[in-house]
Design a protein around this motif. Structure first.
Motif, short mmCIF file in Angstrom:
data_model
loop_
_atom_site.label_atom_id
_atom_site.label_comp_id
_atom_site.label_asym_id
_atom_site.label_seq_id
_atom_site.Cartn_x
_atom_site.Cartn_y
_atom_site.Cartn_z
N LYS A 2 47.88 53.51 145.75
CA LYS A 2 47.58 54.84 145.20
C LYS A 2 46.71 54.72 143.96
N ARG A 3 45.88 55.73 143.78
CA ARG A 3 45.06 55.83 142.58
C ARG A 3 45.88 56.47 141.47
N GLN A 4 45.82 55.87 140.28
CA GLN A 4 46.55 56.38 139.12
C GLN A 4 45.54 56.76 138.04
N MET A 5 45.62 57.99 137.56
CA MET A 5 44.77 58.42 136.45
C MET A 5 45.45 58.03 135.15
N VAL A 26 43.78 51.30 140.36
CA VAL A 26 44.16 51.13 141.76
C VAL A 26 44.62 49.69 141.90
N GLY A 27 45.88 49.49 142.20
CA GLY A 27 46.43 48.14 142.21
C GLY A 27 46.32 47.55 140.81
N ASP A 28 45.75 46.36 140.70
CA ASP A 28 45.57 45.72 139.40
C ASP A 28 44.22 46.02 138.77
N MET A 29 43.34 46.71 139.50
CA MET A 29 42.00 47.03 139.01
C MET A 29 42.02 48.29 138.15
N ILE A 30 41.31 48.22 137.02
CA ILE A 30 41.24 49.35 136.09
C ILE A 30 39.78 49.58 135.71
#
Length: 135
Positions: A2-5, A26-30
């Motif tokens: 899931k995408r997190q804002m 998204v996951g560990d990517m920011i």
């Protein structure tokens, strides 16, 4: 996944007014939106490149912490500068090296003719991978 804002309380006004997130995870990517040299608590722009660079990096650090990452997790920065040839770039590099002292991330510096406000000298965006840093 899931995408997190990511929107720290200090940046909530920007989210509400401009409809943008300070970062997306998204996951560990920011992916961190551009951070400028303004004190968010007082809405005061730093005087000169060194002050603005410090404020922009502090804002970047705040957003990364809200996303569950650290400055050591940055894998790339992109910076936007009004002055690429004068003393401003030298002052910026000095401050950058204080915040990113080793394991240097990829860096693209771009000269621009203007930023969001006339008094801004620098804007920094970043990509981080949570947990990949040495910290």
């Amino acid at each position: 996944m899931k995408r997190q804002m990511i929107n720290p309380s200090e940046a909530r006004e920007l989210y509400d007014r401009l409809h943008l997130s300070s970062a997306t995870r998204v996951g560990d990517m920011i992916w961190v939106s551009g951070q400028v040299g303004m004190d968010r608590a007082t809405n005061t722009v730093g005087q000169g490149m060194e002050a603005q660079a410090r404020l922009a990096f502090e804002n970047l650090k705040t957003v990364l912490e809200a996303a569950g990452a650290t400055m050591a997790d940055i894998v790339e920065i992109m910076t936007f500068h009004l002055d690429m040839e004068g003393s401003d770039i030298q002052e910026f590099v000095k401050v950058k090296d204080e915040y990113l002292p080793s394991d240097y991330p990829s860096w693209t510096g771009v000269g621009v003719t203007q930023l969001a406000r006339p008094e801004f000298k620098i804007e920094i965006r970043a990509i981080a991978v949570a947990g990949c840093g040495a910290d």
